[in-house]
Design a protein around this motif. Sequence first.
Motif, PDB file in Angstrom:
ATOM      1  N   LEU A  32       0.820  -1.210   0.000  1.00 30.66           N
ATOM      2  CA  LEU A  32       0.000   0.000   0.000  1.00 30.66           C
ATOM      3  C   LEU A  32       0.853   1.259   0.000  1.00 30.66           C
ATOM      4  O   LEU A  32       1.875   1.322   0.706  1.00 30.66           O
ATOM      5  CB  LEU A  32      -0.882   0.042   1.259  1.00 30.66           C
ATOM      6  CG  LEU A  32      -1.939  -1.038   1.397  1.00 30.66           C
ATOM      7  CD1 LEU A  32      -2.504  -1.047   2.793  1.00 30.66           C
ATOM      8  CD2 LEU A  32      -3.030  -0.823   0.382  1.00 30.66           C
ATOM      9  N   ALA A  33       0.426   2.250  -0.747  1.00 31.01           N
ATOM     10  CA  ALA A  33       1.086   3.553  -0.729  1.00 31.01           C
ATOM     11  C   ALA A  33       0.803   4.227   0.611  1.00 31.01           C
ATOM     12  O   ALA A  33      -0.241   4.003   1.226  1.00 31.01           O
ATOM     13  CB  ALA A  33       0.554   4.412  -1.875  1.00 31.01           C
ATOM     14  N   GLY A  34       1.749   5.024   1.074  1.00 28.74           N
ATOM     15  CA  GLY A  34       1.533   5.794   2.295  1.00 28.74           C
ATOM     16  C   GLY A  34       1.803   5.038   3.580  1.00 28.74           C
ATOM     17  O   GLY A  34       1.629   5.582   4.665  1.00 28.74           O
ATOM     18  N   LEU A  35       2.243   3.815   3.482  1.00 29.31           N
ATOM     19  CA  LEU A  35       2.544   3.011   4.665  1.00 29.31           C
ATOM     20  C   LEU A  35       4.059   3.025   4.855  1.00 29.31           C
ATOM     21  O   LEU A  35       4.812   2.885   3.889  1.00 29.31           O
ATOM     22  CB  LEU A  35       2.029   1.583   4.427  1.00 29.31           C
ATOM     23  CG  LEU A  35       2.011   0.601   5.572  1.00 29.31           C
ATOM     24  CD1 LEU A  35       1.173   1.133   6.731  1.00 29.31           C
ATOM     25  CD2 LEU A  35       1.419  -0.721   5.103  1.00 29.31           C
ATOM     26  N   GLU A  36       4.514   3.209   6.102  1.00 27.31           N
ATOM     27  CA  GLU A  36       5.954   3.292   6.346  1.00 27.31           C
ATOM     28  C   GLU A  36       6.561   1.966   6.790  1.00 27.31           C
ATOM     29  O   GLU A  36       7.749   1.724   6.562  1.00 27.31           O
ATOM     30  CB  GLU A  36       6.240   4.366   7.392  1.00 27.31           C
ATOM     31  CG  GLU A  36       5.978   5.765   6.872  1.00 27.31           C
ATOM     32  CD  GLU A  36       6.398   6.830   7.859  1.00 27.31           C
ATOM     33  OE1 GLU A  36       7.367   6.602   8.613  1.00 27.31           O
ATOM     34  OE2 GLU A  36       5.749   7.883   7.876  1.00 27.31           O
ATOM     35  N   HIS A  37       5.774   1.131   7.469  1.00 30.10           N
ATOM     36  CA  HIS A  37       6.287  -0.129   8.005  1.00 30.10           C
ATOM     37  C   HIS A  37       5.306  -1.253   7.702  1.00 30.10           C
ATOM     38  O   HIS A  37       4.111  -1.000   7.530  1.00 30.10           O
ATOM     39  CB  HIS A  37       6.464  -0.030   9.525  1.00 30.10           C
ATOM     40  CG  HIS A  37       7.367   1.083   9.950  1.00 30.10           C
ATOM     41  ND1 HIS A  37       8.725   1.041   9.814  1.00 30.10           N
ATOM     42  CD2 HIS A  37       7.085   2.298  10.492  1.00 30.10           C
ATOM     43  CE1 HIS A  37       9.252   2.166  10.263  1.00 30.10           C
ATOM     44  NE2 HIS A  37       8.267   2.957  10.666  1.00 30.10           N
ATOM     45  N   VAL A  38       5.801  -2.465   7.673  1.00 31.34           N
ATOM     46  CA  VAL A  38       4.924  -3.623   7.498  1.00 31.34           C
ATOM     47  C   VAL A  38       4.039  -3.740   8.734  1.00 31.34           C
ATOM     48  O   VAL A  38       4.515  -3.612   9.868  1.00 31.34           O
ATOM     49  CB  VAL A  38       5.750  -4.918   7.299  1.00 31.34           C
ATOM     50  CG1 VAL A  38       4.819  -6.117   7.159  1.00 31.34           C
ATOM     51  CG2 VAL A  38       6.659  -4.807   6.077  1.00 31.34           C
ATOM     52  N   ARG A  39       2.765  -3.974   8.518  1.00 31.18           N
ATOM     53  CA  ARG A  39       1.784  -4.125   9.598  1.00 31.18           C
ATOM     54  C   ARG A  39       0.977  -5.398   9.373  1.00 31.18           C
ATOM     55  O   ARG A  39       0.869  -5.883   8.245  1.00 31.18           O
ATOM     56  CB  ARG A  39       0.838  -2.919   9.650  1.00 31.18           C
ATOM     57  CG  ARG A  39       1.538  -1.627   9.966  1.00 31.18           C
ATOM     58  CD  ARG A  39       2.047  -1.635  11.403  1.00 31.18           C
ATOM     59  NE  ARG A  39       2.765  -0.424  11.722  1.00 31.18           N
ATOM     60  CZ  ARG A  39       3.927  -0.408  12.372  1.00 31.18           C
ATOM     61  NH1 ARG A  39       4.505  -1.546  12.724  1.00 31.18           N
ATOM     62  NH2 ARG A  39       4.508   0.734  12.654  1.00 31.18           N
ATOM     63  N   ALA A  40       0.384  -5.910  10.451  1.00 32.07           N
ATOM     64  CA  ALA A  40      -0.357  -7.174  10.357  1.00 32.07           C
ATOM     65  C   ALA A  40      -1.708  -7.064  11.050  1.00 32.07           C
ATOM     66  O   ALA A  40      -1.903  -6.240  11.948  1.00 32.07           O
ATOM     67  CB  ALA A  40       0.462  -8.304  10.986  1.00 32.07           C
ATOM     68  N   ALA A  41      -2.608  -7.930  10.616  1.00 33.07           N
ATOM     69  CA  ALA A  41      -3.914  -8.088  11.257  1.00 33.07           C
ATOM     70  C   ALA A  41      -4.185  -9.588  11.318  1.00 33.07           C
ATOM     71  O   ALA A  41      -3.887 -10.313  10.368  1.00 33.07           O
ATOM     72  CB  ALA A  41      -5.006  -7.381  10.464  1.00 33.07           C
ATOM     73  N   PHE A  42      -4.732 -10.041  12.438  1.00 32.97           N
ATOM     74  CA  PHE A  42      -5.016 -11.473  12.600  1.00 32.97           C
ATOM     75  C   PHE A  42      -6.491 -11.669  12.883  1.00 32.97           C
ATOM     76  O   PHE A  42      -7.075 -10.959  13.699  1.00 32.97           O
ATOM     77  CB  PHE A  42      -4.200 -12.070  13.747  1.00 32.97           C
ATOM     78  CG  PHE A  42      -4.512 -13.520  13.987  1.00 32.97           C
ATOM     79  CD1 PHE A  42      -3.964 -14.499  13.175  1.00 32.97           C
ATOM     80  CD2 PHE A  42      -5.370 -13.902  14.998  1.00 32.97           C
ATOM     81  CE1 PHE A  42      -4.264 -15.844  13.373  1.00 32.97           C
ATOM     82  CE2 PHE A  42      -5.685 -15.243  15.207  1.00 32.97           C
ATOM     83  CZ  PHE A  42      -5.127 -16.212  14.392  1.00 32.97           C
ATOM     84  N   VAL A  43      -7.073 -12.657  12.205  1.00 34.69           N
ATOM     85  CA  VAL A  43      -8.473 -13.011  12.421  1.00 34.69           C
ATOM     86  C   VAL A  43      -8.574 -14.515  12.638  1.00 34.69           C
ATOM     87  O   VAL A  43      -8.005 -15.303  11.877  1.00 34.69           O
ATOM     88  CB  VAL A  43      -9.343 -12.597  11.213  1.00 34.69           C
ATOM     89  CG1 VAL A  43     -10.738 -13.176  11.322  1.00 34.69           C
ATOM     90  CG2 VAL A  43      -9.401 -11.083  11.089  1.00 34.69           C
ATOM     91  N   ARG A  44      -9.304 -14.883  13.687  1.00 34.58           N
ATOM     92  CA  ARG A  44      -9.639 -16.295  13.925  1.00 34.58           C
ATOM     93  C   ARG A  44     -11.125 -16.438  13.648  1.00 34.58           C
ATOM     94  O   ARG A  44     -11.945 -15.690  14.183  1.00 34.58           O
ATOM     95  CB  ARG A  44      -9.342 -16.695  15.364  1.00 34.58           C
ATOM     96  CG  ARG A  44      -9.707 -18.147  15.664  1.00 34.58           C
ATOM     97  CD  ARG A  44      -9.575 -18.394  17.176  1.00 34.58           C
ATOM     98  NE  ARG A  44     -10.054 -19.678  17.587  1.00 34.58           N
ATOM     99  CZ  ARG A  44     -11.327 -20.032  17.703  1.00 34.58           C
ATOM    100  NH1 ARG A  44     -12.289 -19.189  17.384  1.00 34.58           N
ATOM    101  NH2 ARG A  44     -11.666 -21.228  18.120  1.00 34.58           N
ATOM    102  N   LEU A  45     -11.449 -17.369  12.763  1.00 33.03           N
ATOM    103  CA  LEU A  45     -12.851 -17.617  12.414  1.00 33.03           C
ATOM    104  C   LEU A  45     -13.348 -18.855  13.147  1.00 33.03           C
ATOM    105  O   LEU A  45     -12.718 -19.911  13.082  1.00 33.03           O
ATOM    106  CB  LEU A  45     -12.987 -17.830  10.904  1.00 33.03           C
ATOM    107  CG  LEU A  45     -12.508 -16.683  10.019  1.00 33.03           C
ATOM    108  CD1 LEU A  45     -12.513 -17.100   8.552  1.00 33.03           C
ATOM    109  CD2 LEU A  45     -13.368 -15.453  10.245  1.00 33.03           C
ATOM    110  N   GLU A  46     -14.460 -18.720  13.844  1.00 34.23           N
ATOM    111  CA  GLU A  46     -15.011 -19.877  14.544  1.00 34.23           C
ATOM    112  C   GLU A  46     -15.595 -20.886  13.566  1.00 34.23           C
ATOM    113  O   GLU A  46     -15.613 -22.075  13.829  1.00 34.23           O
ATOM    114  CB  GLU A  46     -16.040 -19.424  15.584  1.00 34.23           C
ATOM    115  CG  GLU A  46     -15.377 -18.670  16.727  1.00 34.23           C
ATOM    116  CD  GLU A  46     -16.346 -18.211  17.795  1.00 34.23           C
ATOM    117  OE1 GLU A  46     -17.560 -18.474  17.692  1.00 34.23           O
ATOM    118  OE2 GLU A  46     -15.875 -17.573  18.752  1.00 34.23           O
TER     119      GLU A  46
END
Length: 155
Positions: free
Chosen positions: A69-83
């Motif tokens: 993505l443009a405008g992002l300075e560092h790698v970022r993460a999101a985690f989702v657990r689906l039941e």
Amino acid sequence: MQLSTLLKPEAVRVFGKMSSKKRLFQELGEIAAGAYGLSASEAVEALQDRESLGPTGVGHGVALPHARLAGLEHVRAAFVRLEKPIDFDAVDRQPVDLVLALFAPLNSGVDHLKALALVSRTLRDATVCEKLRANTDPATLHAVLTEAQASSQAA
């Protein structure tokens, strides 16, 4: 590179039911917007664009969608657990219930690859996946993910 620096506690969620991969990407975009100030629509579009190149379901119920993505300075993460696991066109054709998405700067080259390798190693660990599947508290899930990496580096 530490998973604890990529993944904020507020970027970890649990969902009971998700209707589709597209809906999951929309939720990941919202999480990235809330936790990191990214544009939700740009994050969703980037995830979908990357997914159109080939599915990011790596097998054993795990998916690692990622986007630049443009405008992002560092790698970022999101985690989702689906039941309730969803179809993700994974390599082993198994439905997915553990999703760790990465968002990287457009020019992140090596950092993006290092982050992908890190999350891949973490989620290839059957014990880590068991612990993630056994818990529904986002704070516990964040701790399992970040402590798993710390203990593997200490060994």
